[in-house]
Scaffold this motif. Structure first.
Motif, PDB file in Angstrom:
ATOM      1  N   LYS B 134       0.762  -1.366  -0.074  1.00 29.67           N
ATOM      2  CA  LYS B 134      -0.015   0.072   0.011  1.00 29.67           C
ATOM      3  C   LYS B 134       1.018   1.316  -0.052  1.00 29.67           C
ATOM      4  O   LYS B 134       0.810   2.160  -0.719  1.00 29.67           O
ATOM      5  CB  LYS B 134      -0.790   0.113   1.245  1.00 29.67           C
ATOM      6  N   LEU B 135       1.872   1.316   0.853  1.00 28.61           N
ATOM      7  CA  LEU B 135       2.766   2.416   0.875  1.00 28.61           C
ATOM      8  C   LEU B 135       3.424   2.576  -0.367  1.00 28.61           C
ATOM      9  O   LEU B 135       3.760   3.676  -1.046  1.00 28.61           O
ATOM     10  CB  LEU B 135       3.812   2.385   2.032  1.00 28.61           C
ATOM     11  N   ASN B 136       3.935   1.430  -1.088  1.00 35.10           N
ATOM     12  CA  ASN B 136       4.441   1.481  -2.321  1.00 35.10           C
ATOM     13  C   ASN B 136       3.673   2.002  -3.559  1.00 35.10           C
ATOM     14  O   ASN B 136       4.141   2.874  -4.329  1.00 35.10           O
ATOM     15  CB  ASN B 136       4.922   0.020  -2.928  1.00 35.10           C
ATOM     16  N   ASP B 137       2.300   1.760  -3.402  1.00 36.72           N
ATOM     17  CA  ASP B 137       1.541   2.363  -4.336  1.00 36.72           C
ATOM     18  C   ASP B 137       1.448   3.771  -4.326  1.00 36.72           C
ATOM     19  O   ASP B 137       1.003   4.595  -5.313  1.00 36.72           O
ATOM     20  CB  ASP B 137       0.107   2.186  -3.901  1.00 36.72           C
ATOM     21  N   LEU B 138       1.808   4.314  -3.113  1.00 37.79           N
ATOM     22  CA  LEU B 138       1.775   6.053  -2.762  1.00 37.79           C
ATOM     23  C   LEU B 138       2.996   6.485  -3.165  1.00 37.79           C
ATOM     24  O   LEU B 138       3.197   7.540  -2.992  1.00 37.79           O
ATOM     25  CB  LEU B 138       1.413   6.211  -1.556  1.00 37.79           C
ATOM     26  N   GLY B 139       4.043   5.670  -3.635  1.00 35.42           N
ATOM     27  CA  GLY B 139       5.503   5.979  -3.683  1.00 35.42           C
ATOM     28  C   GLY B 139       5.893   6.673  -2.544  1.00 35.42           C
ATOM     29  O   GLY B 139       7.004   7.605  -2.308  1.00 35.42           O
ATOM     30  N   LEU B 140       5.504   5.794  -1.420  1.00 36.15           N
ATOM     31  CA  LEU B 140       6.000   6.547  -0.017  1.00 36.15           C
ATOM     32  C   LEU B 140       7.066   5.480   0.596  1.00 36.15           C
ATOM     33  O   LEU B 140       7.685   6.006   1.787  1.00 36.15           O
ATOM     34  CB  LEU B 140       4.787   6.642   0.989  1.00 36.15           C
ATOM     35  N   MET B 141       7.189   4.627   0.051  1.00 34.54           N
ATOM     36  CA  MET B 141       8.072   3.480   0.886  1.00 34.54           C
ATOM     37  C   MET B 141       9.400   3.241   0.196  1.00 34.54           C
ATOM     38  O   MET B 141       9.663   2.077   0.411  1.00 34.54           O
ATOM     39  CB  MET B 141       7.128   2.268   0.974  1.00 34.54           C
ATOM     40  N   THR B 142       9.954   4.004  -0.542  1.00 32.83           N
ATOM     41  CA  THR B 142      11.225   3.923  -0.934  1.00 32.83           C
ATOM     42  C   THR B 142      12.316   4.047   0.245  1.00 32.83           C
ATOM     43  O   THR B 142      13.604   3.977   0.440  1.00 32.83           O
ATOM     44  CB  THR B 142      12.040   4.489  -2.028  1.00 32.83           C
ATOM     45  N   ILE B 143      11.620   4.520   1.383  1.00 31.25           N
ATOM     46  CA  ILE B 143      12.171   4.624   2.612  1.00 31.25           C
ATOM     47  C   ILE B 143      12.447   3.484   3.429  1.00 31.25           C
ATOM     48  O   ILE B 143      12.350   2.263   2.880  1.00 31.25           O
ATOM     49  CB  ILE B 143      11.566   5.598   3.713  1.00 31.25           C
ATOM     50  N   GLN B 144      12.952   3.560   4.636  1.00 34.78           N
ATOM     51  CA  GLN B 144      13.481   2.519   5.147  1.00 34.78           C
ATOM     52  C   GLN B 144      12.512   1.415   5.387  1.00 34.78           C
ATOM     53  O   GLN B 144      11.915   0.882   4.507  1.00 34.78           O
ATOM     54  CB  GLN B 144      14.209   2.801   6.587  1.00 34.78           C
ATOM     55  N   ASN B 145      12.621   0.631   6.406  1.00 35.89           N
ATOM     56  CA  ASN B 145      11.655  -0.627   6.669  1.00 35.89           C
ATOM     57  C   ASN B 145      10.494  -0.359   7.377  1.00 35.89           C
ATOM     58  O   ASN B 145       9.965   0.603   8.108  1.00 35.89           O
ATOM     59  CB  ASN B 145      12.682  -1.499   7.247  1.00 35.89           C
ATOM     60  N   ILE B 146       9.469  -1.321   7.129  1.00 38.72           N
ATOM     61  CA  ILE B 146       8.244  -1.194   7.505  1.00 38.72           C
ATOM     62  C   ILE B 146       8.028  -1.450   8.876  1.00 38.72           C
ATOM     63  O   ILE B 146       6.897  -1.071   9.467  1.00 38.72           O
ATOM     64  CB  ILE B 146       7.461  -2.258   6.731  1.00 38.72           C
ATOM     65  N   ASN B 147       8.974  -2.084   9.609  1.00 38.34           N
ATOM     66  CA  ASN B 147       8.994  -1.997  11.125  1.00 38.34           C
ATOM     67  C   ASN B 147       9.405  -1.083  11.938  1.00 38.34           C
ATOM     68  O   ASN B 147       9.719  -1.499  13.018  1.00 38.34           O
ATOM     69  CB  ASN B 147       9.823  -3.562  11.265  1.00 38.34           C
ATOM     70  N   GLU B 151       7.459   6.943  15.222  1.00 33.29           N
ATOM     71  CA  GLU B 151       8.035   8.274  15.848  1.00 33.29           C
ATOM     72  C   GLU B 151       9.255   8.755  15.093  1.00 33.29           C
ATOM     73  O   GLU B 151       9.776   9.842  15.241  1.00 33.29           O
ATOM     74  CB  GLU B 151       8.247   8.051  17.161  1.00 33.29           C
ATOM     75  N   THR B 152       9.724   7.946  14.269  1.00 33.40           N
ATOM     76  CA  THR B 152      11.158   7.912  13.478  1.00 33.40           C
ATOM     77  C   THR B 152      10.977   8.659  12.241  1.00 33.40           C
ATOM     78  O   THR B 152      11.757   8.877  11.568  1.00 33.40           O
ATOM     79  CB  THR B 152      12.166   6.796  13.500  1.00 33.40           C
ATOM     80  N   LEU B 153       9.620   8.663  11.910  1.00 31.93           N
ATOM     81  CA  LEU B 153       9.467   9.176  10.450  1.00 31.93           C
ATOM     82  C   LEU B 153       9.227  10.683  10.709  1.00 31.93           C
ATOM     83  O   LEU B 153       8.814  11.203  11.689  1.00 31.93           O
ATOM     84  CB  LEU B 153       8.022   8.664   9.855  1.00 31.93           C
ATOM     85  N   SER B 154       9.434  11.386   9.659  1.00 29.91           N
ATOM     86  CA  SER B 154       9.114  12.725   9.179  1.00 29.91           C
ATOM     87  C   SER B 154       7.602  13.151   9.311  1.00 29.91           C
ATOM     88  O   SER B 154       6.673  12.150   9.078  1.00 29.91           O
ATOM     89  CB  SER B 154       9.425  13.175   8.201  1.00 29.91           C
ATOM     90  N   GLY B 155       7.232  14.442   9.535  1.00 26.78           N
ATOM     91  CA  GLY B 155       5.664  14.436   9.642  1.00 26.78           C
ATOM     92  C   GLY B 155       5.028  14.169   8.345  1.00 26.78           C
ATOM     93  O   GLY B 155       3.921  13.715   8.294  1.00 26.78           O
ATOM     94  N   GLY B 156       5.827  14.307   7.300  1.00 22.53           N
ATOM     95  CA  GLY B 156       5.155  14.073   5.897  1.00 22.53           C
ATOM     96  C   GLY B 156       5.119  12.445   5.769  1.00 22.53           C
ATOM     97  O   GLY B 156       3.890  11.924   5.173  1.00 22.53           O
ATOM     98  N   GLN B 157       6.074  11.880   6.331  1.00 23.55           N
ATOM     99  CA  GLN B 157       5.865  10.482   6.119  1.00 23.55           C
ATOM    100  C   GLN B 157       4.900   9.891   6.916  1.00 23.55           C
ATOM    101  O   GLN B 157       4.172   8.970   6.544  1.00 23.55           O
ATOM    102  CB  GLN B 157       7.408   9.842   6.653  1.00 23.55           C
ATOM    103  N   ARG B 158       4.466  10.607   8.143  1.00 22.22           N
ATOM    104  CA  ARG B 158       3.502  10.013   8.913  1.00 22.22           C
ATOM    105  C   ARG B 158       2.044  10.275   8.251  1.00 22.22           C
ATOM    106  O   ARG B 158       1.461   9.395   8.284  1.00 22.22           O
ATOM    107  CB  ARG B 158       3.497  10.695  10.167  1.00 22.22           C
ATOM    108  N   LEU B 183       2.445  19.403   5.414  1.00 18.25           N
ATOM    109  CA  LEU B 183       3.291  18.717   4.245  1.00 18.25           C
ATOM    110  C   LEU B 183       3.937  20.025   3.448  1.00 18.25           C
ATOM    111  O   LEU B 183       3.374  20.711   3.282  1.00 18.25           O
ATOM    112  CB  LEU B 183       2.479  17.763   3.313  1.00 18.25           C
ATOM    113  N   GLY B 184       5.058  19.393   2.921  1.00 18.39           N
ATOM    114  CA  GLY B 184       5.799  20.227   2.069  1.00 18.39           C
ATOM    115  C   GLY B 184       5.176  20.497   0.557  1.00 18.39           C
ATOM    116  O   GLY B 184       4.195  19.388   0.391  1.00 18.39           O
TER     117      GLY B 184
END
Lengths: 359, 261
Positions: B134-147, B151-158, B183-184
């Motif tokens: 689901k996160l990949n669908d939104l292009g949001l998940m080239t970041i680190q891991n799903i686990n 709280e370690t995510l930025s505001g936009g990522q949250r 968001l930016g």
């Protein structure tokens, strides 16, 4: 506000340059990977490492400096001594994970064990039935705490301070301030003392109480980490509003936590009977604070939502190691308490430091 | 317009907090396949209206209809079970829990067979795969891991996680409360694309926003909320942003026929 806005433009002007924008998504620069950051991240991801390390270091320390510490006999004794505290600490962990606190654990433990003892010794009920009824009442007392916390909406500290007095009074009334003697229990209901019996191997004398503690900790670990209930407990301690909006039945979950904690305490009462060999209405009144000490040293945050039950068991063992190690090293009793106090302060300071790292 | 049945509607909602009247007979309509934006000044009662529709607030009076049938939401999970997903302004994420845990909070999947039924074991692997997709669908998940903890995510990522959660599970209606506020520019654009994407799948959306360009770009209708009531519903193609702002601040009274739009 612009007056000439053409409705339904595909892109707003200020966003026109976006097509050329950097499409790489949030690949973080690696420049903040100093040792402190790496350490913090590691400790946050694996919080049980700290009590585990402290335990190993303290065992090695006392092994080197205290006579007879590093012997199977002493190590077995430490485990035996922390059985009851450990079991109660498991219950306390559940409560503290929801950002609560339970001061009535010790009273629940003693009252439940008195119920078990009286029913089987004085009233001649079969031990199995007496123990079941004792466990039931333990759960009932916890449930009562839970109802006061959720329905009447009193702070857990106040609720359990009140029920601490209530259950203490009840235990003195029901037992008529008299102990149930070990010889009577052995005669009529030996299974009440089951958790005091030992398994021996290679010089180690492990009681069934220790085994029960480890099995219980494993069970609660499983519940917290592998069932939805455990996720909900964590989420409620973390942020109750978010948990509520996520569709979690907060009150129902909280009541179940308090009731389950009461049940565990009653089980601790059964183990305590085996550990001591008799049932006294005035024993184990310091187990309240000891269990909180163990939970905090084990790395569970008093603010809720983070921590682990394994850490609490390790915390209980750490306190046991310090107490036994210091007394074998010839240090006076009050310095043992001094050491336990220092451990608590260091543990809480560490928790604060880790939490700051997340802000 | 009245020949189409609204998928979600409310009539005469009232809510008082002591002396404060948050909703004073508020009406609301959301039509299938459309985006209805709700705008209004601070304190107009937008949030209370939205919370009533999502089950977080139980109105004192009034009715809510989902697909023509009256519904009574006592809790947020009632609305969720009915297919209404909400992204709250504060996101309602649990900071110490992981991304995957948060997406499935309150609706965890269990393992098939005995492990799931008897031992209630959660299916971590399947939930993580789903969350990652689901996160990949939104292009949001080239970041680190799903686990990793939220709280370690930025505001936009949250925000992305919260929107992805709603988009993944909302089957009838999705409510977005200020989805771009934190968001930016680039992240906002991605969320707006996501919203259009969700609409193109046929799921209607309620969008609460103070950002007029975003509202006018996305909305099919704009519900103007004022003093705890629906003031009017305007068509963004026929009105300008300054009209909308004038209505919601009370600088201008809408023509009476607008109320039926």
């Amino acid at each position: 506000m612009s007056t000439q806005t053409e409705p339904k433009k595909p892109l707003n002007e200020f966003e026109a340059g976006l097509d050329k924008a950097d499409k790489a998504v949030a690949s973080f620069a690696q420049d903040d990977k100093t040792l402190t950051h790496v350490l913090r991240k590691f400790l946050r991801d694996y919080p049980t490492t700290i009590p585990a390390l402290v335990l190993i270091v303290s065992i090695l320390f006392f092994g080197a400096f205290a006579n007879n510490f590093m012997t199977p006999g002493t190590l077995s004794l430490v485990l035996k001594q922390v059985t009851v505290t450990g079991i109660v600490a498991v219950a306390q962990t559940l409560i503290i994970l929801t950002a609560g606190i339970d001061l009535s654990v010790g009273a629940i433990l003693v009252l439940s064990s008195i119920i078990m003892g009286k029913l089987s010794v004085d009233f001649g009920l079969p031990p199995f039935l007496a123990i079941s009824i004792g466990l039931f009442f333990g759960g009932l007392m916890g449930w009562f705490n839970g109802i006061l916390v959720t329905v009447i909406k009193l702070p857990p500290f106040i609720v359990t301070l009140g029920t601490l007095s209530i259950f203490t009074a009840l235990k003195l009334w029901y037992s008529a301030s008299q102990s149930i003697r070990g010889s009577d229990i052995r005669e009529t209901a030996p299974s009440l003392l089951f958790f005091g019996e030992r398994i021996s191997f290679g010089g180690f004398q492990i009681t069934y109480g220790v085994v029960a503690l480890l099995v219980l900790a494993g069970l609660v670990y499983y519940m917290l980490n592998h069932t939805a209930w455990g996720r909900h407990v964590m989420a409620i301690g973390d942020d109750p509003d978010a948990a509520m909006l996520s569709g979690i039945r907060i009150n129902r979950t909280l009541v179940s936590v308090y009731a389950f904690a009461g049940l565990i305490c009653a089980f601790g009462g059964w183990a305590a009977a085996g550990r001591v060999g008799s049932i006294s209405p005035i024993g184990f009144d310091d187990v309240n604070l000891q269990s909180i000490t163990a939970v905090v040293i084990g790395g569970t945050s008093l603010f809720g939502g983070r921590g682990s039950v394994i850490g609490s068991v390790l915390g209980a063992i750490i306190v046991g190691v310090f107490t036994t190690g210091l007394s074998l090293g010839g240090v006076d009793d009050y310095w043992q308490q001094f050491a336990a106090g220092c451990l608590v302060l260091v543990a809480v300071a560490l928790d604060q430091w880790l939490r700051r790292a997340t802000k | 317009m009245t020949n189409v049945q609204p998928i979600l509607s409310a009539r005469g909602l009232m809510k008082r907090y002591g002396q404060v009247v948050a909703m004073n007979g508020a009406d609301f309509d959301l039509y299938p396949g459309e985006i209805t934006a709700v705008i209004g000044d601070n304190g107009a009662g937008k949030s209370t209206l939205i919370k009533a529709l999502s089950g977080a607030v139980v109105p004192d009076h009034g009715q809510i209809f989902l697909e023509g049938k009256e519904v009574h939401f006592k809790r947020p999970d009632d609305a969720r079970n009915a297919g209404i997903e909400t992204v709250y302004q504060n996101l309602a994420l649990s900071p110490a829990l992981s991304i995957a845990d948060n997406m499935f909070l309150g609706r965890e999947w269990r393992k098939p067979g005995v492990m799931g039924k008897v031992f209630r074991k959660m299916d971590h692997a399947r939930m993580q795969d789903f969350a990652r997709d689901k996160l990949n669908d939104l292009g949001l998940m080239t970041i680190q891991n799903i686990n990793q903890a939220v709280e370690t995510l930025s505001g936009g990522q949250r925000q992305g996680v919260a929107v992805a959660r709603a988009a993944a599970f909302g089957s009838k209606v999705i409510i977005l409360d200020e989805p771009t506020a934190a968001l930016g520019v680039k992240e906002s654009r991605r969320v707006l694309e996501l919203i259009q994407d969700v609409r193109s799948r046929g799921i209607p959306i309620i969008l609460i926003s103070h950002n007029m360009p975003h509202v006018f770009e996305l909305a099919d209708r704009i519900h103007v909320h004022r003093l705890g009531q629906r003031l009017c519903v305007i068509d963004p193609k026929k009105h300008t942003m300054s009209d909308a702002v004038a209505y919601m601040t009370g600088a201008k009274e809408p023509d009476t026929e607008l109320e039926l739009a």
